[in-house]
Structures are given as C-alpha cells and as structure tokens.
Design a protein around this motif. Structure first.
Motif, PDB file in Angstrom:
ATOM      1  N   THR A  32       0.893  -1.192   0.048  1.00 36.26           N
ATOM      2  CA  THR A  32       0.135   0.000   0.005  1.00 36.26           C
ATOM      3  C   THR A  32       0.899   1.331  -0.020  1.00 36.26           C
ATOM      4  OG1 THR A  32      -0.163   0.033   2.332  1.00 36.26           O
ATOM      5  CG2 THR A  32      -1.777  -1.192   1.558  1.00 36.26           C
ATOM      6  N   THR A  63      -2.060   6.822   2.794  1.00 33.77           N
ATOM      7  CA  THR A  63      -3.235   6.767   1.993  1.00 33.77           C
ATOM      8  C   THR A  63      -3.802   5.674   2.131  1.00 33.77           C
ATOM      9  OG1 THR A  63      -2.527   6.126  -0.230  1.00 33.77           O
ATOM     10  CG2 THR A  63      -2.611   8.498   0.373  1.00 33.77           C
ATOM     11  N   GLY A  64      -3.183   4.340   2.053  1.00 36.67           N
ATOM     12  CA  GLY A  64      -3.497   2.996   2.199  1.00 36.67           C
ATOM     13  C   GLY A  64      -4.039   2.441   0.947  1.00 36.67           C
ATOM     14  N   GLN A  65      -3.711   3.386  -0.190  1.00 36.72           N
ATOM     15  CA  GLN A  65      -4.327   2.718  -1.706  1.00 36.72           C
ATOM     16  C   GLN A  65      -3.280   1.717  -1.971  1.00 36.72           C
ATOM     17  OE1 GLN A  65      -6.491   2.772  -3.941  1.00 36.72           O
ATOM     18  NE2 GLN A  65      -6.306   4.554  -4.830  1.00 36.72           N
ATOM     19  N   ASP A  92      -7.343  10.124  -2.288  1.00 31.79           N
ATOM     20  CA  ASP A  92      -6.301   9.293  -1.438  1.00 31.79           C
ATOM     21  C   ASP A  92      -6.324   7.888  -1.645  1.00 31.79           C
ATOM     22  OD1 ASP A  92      -4.804  11.583  -1.035  1.00 31.79           O
ATOM     23  OD2 ASP A  92      -5.324  11.633   1.119  1.00 31.79           O
ATOM     24  N   ARG A  93      -7.656   7.736  -1.447  1.00 27.41           N
ATOM     25  CA  ARG A  93      -7.944   6.086  -1.773  1.00 27.41           C
ATOM     26  C   ARG A  93      -9.028   6.103  -2.940  1.00 27.41           C
ATOM     27  NH1 ARG A  93      -8.422   6.324   3.745  1.00 27.41           N
ATOM     28  NH2 ARG A  93     -10.826   5.790   3.645  1.00 27.41           N
ATOM     29  N   ALA A 104     -10.445   2.096   4.753  1.00 30.54           N
ATOM     30  CA  ALA A 104      -9.219   2.062   5.176  1.00 30.54           C
ATOM     31  C   ALA A 104      -8.601   0.778   5.661  1.00 30.54           C
ATOM     32  CB  ALA A 104      -8.792   3.106   6.125  1.00 30.54           C
ATOM     33  N   THR A 130      -3.625   1.943   8.254  1.00 29.51           N
ATOM     34  CA  THR A 130      -3.946   3.428   7.682  1.00 29.51           C
ATOM     35  C   THR A 130      -5.044   3.931   8.538  1.00 29.51           C
ATOM     36  OG1 THR A 130      -3.487   2.352   5.561  1.00 29.51           O
ATOM     37  CG2 THR A 130      -4.296   4.485   5.645  1.00 29.51           C
ATOM     38  N   PRO A 188      -8.112   6.150   9.222  1.00 32.92           N
ATOM     39  CA  PRO A 188      -9.488   6.341   8.186  1.00 32.92           C
ATOM     40  C   PRO A 188      -9.122   7.829   7.661  1.00 32.92           C
ATOM     41  CG  PRO A 188      -9.918   5.250  10.175  1.00 32.92           C
ATOM     42  CD  PRO A 188      -8.821   5.480  10.365  1.00 32.92           C
ATOM     43  N   GLN A 231      -6.605   9.753   7.130  1.00 35.07           N
ATOM     44  CA  GLN A 231      -5.234  10.127   6.942  1.00 35.07           C
ATOM     45  C   GLN A 231      -5.046  10.553   5.348  1.00 35.07           C
ATOM     46  OE1 GLN A 231      -2.243  10.010   9.224  1.00 35.07           O
ATOM     47  NE2 GLN A 231      -1.150  10.906   7.537  1.00 35.07           N
ATOM     48  N   SER A 232      -4.411  11.611   5.158  1.00 32.68           N
ATOM     49  CA  SER A 232      -4.524  12.012   3.916  1.00 32.68           C
ATOM     50  C   SER A 232      -2.924  11.882   3.287  1.00 32.68           C
ATOM     51  CB  SER A 232      -4.761  13.235   3.423  1.00 32.68           C
ATOM     52  OG  SER A 232      -4.031  14.319   4.155  1.00 32.68           O
TER      53      SER A 232
END
Length: 461
Positions: A335, A339-341, A420-421, A440, A444, A446, A448-449
């Motif tokens: 990830t 961002t957790g993307q 971000d996500r 999230a 990560t 929730p 967070q940017s």
C-alpha cells in the motif's frame, strides 16, 4: 416528537410511491420493457435514506401497499397512532390476502384510531392474524407453505470477535434442532461437564454441522489482512477478517498460529533468533512453518494465498508449534504510505481475472454501494467494458448481486474520481450524486491523507 417521526415516515412513503410512479412513466416513455420499468428505484431510495438496498426495497414495497391499498393504516401513521414498524406489521400480516380482504382487515384493525392506543406489537400482530384468518383461512395455509421455501442461514458479525449464525427454519425443524441441542447439553451437564448450558449447545452445533470439534481445523479458507508490523513486530494495529471486519492484533496472530484465540493473550517467545514462524488453521497433515525474510519495502499487508498454492516446506516435530494440523500461505499486498491505496493491476481480459478479483476483494471488503453492508458477490467495471472501460483495479469494484444488477438500469452513471484512496462517484437517474471510498486497510488511519503522511515524515514511494 414520536408523532412527528411517524408523520415524516408517512411523507417518505408517499414520496417513495411518487418517485416510483414517475420513474416508471419515464421508462415507459423511453421504450423500456415493462418488466424493467422502475428498476433501480429501490437503490435510489436506499442512497437517499442511508439504508441498505435490501431494506430500502422492503420499505418501497411497504410504501406502495400503505398508500395504494391500506388507507386507514396510512392515516394512523400520518397522525402518529402507529409508527413505521407497527405499520409494517399490518402490511406483512395481510400480504397473502386479496385487495378486498386486505382492505377489510385494514378497516377493522386500524379504522378506529382509539382502538390502537396502548396496543403492543404482539397484540397488534394477533389482531391482524385473526382478522386475516377469518376472511381467508386457505390463504394462511398457502402463506405457511411459501414461507418454508424461504428458509436460509445467515452470518453477521457480533462484538468481541464473535458472530451470530442465524437460521430461518420451518417450525418443526427449528424446534427439533433446539430440542436436540438442549438434550445434549442436559446430558453432558448431568455427567459433570463444566461448560455452561449455552456453551455446550453452541459447541455441539459446530461439531454436528462441521463434523469437527471447535479445537480441530475445518476445511475452509479465510482471508486475514494485517500489516507487517502486526504480524512480525507485535504491533497493536488491528487486522481485517473478510466476512467479519476488524479483529484485534493479538487475536489475528493467535489465529495464524492455530492457538486458542480466547485464552492466549501474549505472544510466545520465538523458537530461535531467526525470523518468526507463522502458522494458522486450515487443512493438511503437517505444520508447514513459513519464515518472513524478504527485503522488499516495509509496508506489506498479509492475506492467504490462492486456492491451490505451491506446497510449503514441511517440517515436523517442532515443539514451538501448536499440536494441530494447519497450512498457511502468505501473500504480500503493498500500500502507499498514509493513504492505504493498494497497488493497481491491469488486464486486457474482459472478465476480471482471479488475481484481480482477490485484489479488489482485499481493497473493498464489502459491497461498494454506500450503506450496503452485503458481502461482495460480483466484480464488475465502473465504466462498462463496452464503453471503453479497462479491466483494471482502478476501473473495478466489488458489488453484491443486487447492486450490480441495479446499476445497469437506465440513468445510472459512475466514474472514478481522484482521491487518496479508490473513490467512485455515483449519479442516480434523478441527478443526485454520492461518493463511495474504499475502506481504510489495517495500518492506515481512516482520515489520513497523503499530505498529512508527508508532513509526518512518512516515506513517499
């Protein structure tokens, strides 16, 4: 305030019927087949009311009945003599009747508002059932026969890493199941079993359904996602268990080892100075330890591997492993920090390949329609393949079966928007827009940017 709430429910019911009627007229004017006219109205109501599509569909059906067929019940809802649930009771108990008989029950039960004062839900149900049976006893028999065809079993999360497994059964089957569990619990308690009656009944249910005791591994695969810190460093970041939700970090580690998740509260010391050994429930004849010695970037998320992974190295007689048979496969999911993307994948295939479906399952967790908590059954394109949409993680979403079929109705649009996500903007036929953002993942925050993560000094790679 209760009267006001009931009046608002009546207004919502009237508006739902008006929306349904207008959409059907618009679809008819557009030349859509009669059986598809009005498709998607329930989903629009679900978004507007912040409800699941399943519940919204039931609310729409109730609204049609109240407004068009049960004027006395609808009037009692408007004045606050009945609340929405009590009005639903009268709708449900007259569902098997003809229009004329339903109108008669409506008049006899709700025709005089004074007779509803102080009447509880059970008494109201009994009144409706008695009136319905007096008018058409054969309809009640047919209703019971139809109800047997709607038997099912469901599973939903409960607090503290527990679940509710519910079964809707015919009365004779339900009573027989409960009686058998009760007899077994009474018998074992009489022989000195120290478990409570409820614990014995629950354990017996598991044993008789799976053929295994609660301590034995069953033949199933779970998808457990956690950060490398939780897995390898004893961090407290929670994990995500597909089909349930968030579970504590220690619970996840115990689950992987195959140790008792209800009694083990601390990690046992490692077997040696090397990398930690990972185990977990599953099938197999030996315990295959896996060591994490990879030098890849340090933010992987972990989940089980494909259905037929390569065999793991075998090593028997390890005193540090639990006395049980299990197999665990580890798949790394990377990830973007902050961002957790998840990392995207592309494919030229029209259908989502197995790897991409697993990727979307890990990213979306549940149906991506807002307020729909149903499990993912379908993986589909946001922009249709026929309209030039790519078969990719960015253009793919997980849906329940109902939502995936509904989004194909006339007037629905969706598109990915930068965020971000992974985020999708949904536009309904009435022009209302809603956004759906992937949840999230573990590790990560929730909110967070990417900018916040850079300001905190986190690496951007």
């Amino acid at each position: 305030m209760e009267n006001l709430k009931s009046s608002a429910c009546a207004l919502q019911a009237a508006d739902a019927v008006a929306l349904d009627r207008s959409r059907r007229e618009a679809d008819a004017a557009a030349g859509i087949k009669p059986e598809k006219q009005g498709q998607g109205v329930g989903r629009q109501i679900a978004l507007a009311r912040r409800e699941s599509p399943h519940r919204a569909g039931r609310l729409l059906g109730m609204s049609r009945t109240l407004v068009n067929e049960m004027p006395h019940t609808f009037a009692a809802l408007q004045t606050g003599e009945l609340n929405e649930w009590r009005a639903t009771i009268l709708v449900k108990e007259t569902a098997c009747l003809s229009l004329e008989d339903r109108a008669a029950v409506d008049a006899s039960v709700a025709g005089d508002p004074a007779t509803l004062e102080g009447v509880g839900n059970k008494e109201l149900t009994a009144r409706a059932q008695q009136a319905a049976y007096a008018l058409d006893p054969h309809a009640q028999v047919k209703r019971a026969a139809k109800a047997e065809t709607e038997r099912y079993v469901s599973c939903r999360p409960a607090p503290d890493t527990m679940t509710w497994v519910s079964a809707l059964l015919p009365v004779k089957a339900g009573v027989a199941v409960h009686a058998a569990l009760t007899r077994e619990a009474d018998s074992l308690r009489a022989r000195g079993d120290q478990r409570s009656r409820g614990q014995i009944m629950a354990d017996t249910l598991v044993e008789r359904v799976t053929g295994k005791t609660a301590a034995q591994p069953a033949n199933y695969e779970i998808q457990l996602v956690m950060t490398d810190r939780t897995l390898l460093q004893g961090a407290t970041e929670p994990a995500h268990l597909t089909g349930y939700g968030i579970v504590p970090a220690q619970y996840a580690r115990n689950l992987l080892r195959g140790t008792n998740t209800t009694t083990s509260s601390q990690d046992p010391p490692p077997a040696d100075a090397g990398a930690p050994v990972i185990g977990g429930p599953g099938t197999g004849s030996a315990a295959p330890p896996l060591a994490m010695q990879d030098t890849a970037p340090p933010r992987p998320l972990i989940s089980p591997a494909p259905e037929n992974p390569p065999a793991a190295p075998q090593e028997a007689n390890r005193p540090d492993l639990p006395d049980t048979d299990f197999k665990v496969w580890v798949r790394r999911l990377f990830t973007a920090p902050g961002t957790g993307q998840l990392v995207g994948m592309d494919s030229r295939a029209r259908l989502m390949p197995a790897g991409l479906r697993r990727f979307i399952q890990a990213r979306d967790a549940i149906c991506r329609t807002p307020w729909c908590d149903a499990p993912i059954r379908h993986f589909d394109h946001i922009i249709a393949f026929n309209d030039g949409g790519e078969t990719s993680a960015a253009n793919g979403e997980g849906y329940c079966e109902n939502c995936n079929l509904t989004k194909e109705a006339n007037g629905w649009q969706a598109r990915e928007i930068p965020a971000d996500r992974h985020t999708v903007e949904i536009t309904t036929p009435t022009g209302h827009t809603y956004t759906s953002t992937a949840p999230a993942l573990p590790g990560t925050p929730p909110g967070q940017s990417e900018a916040a993560s850079k300001a905190a000094g986190m690496p951007a790679w």
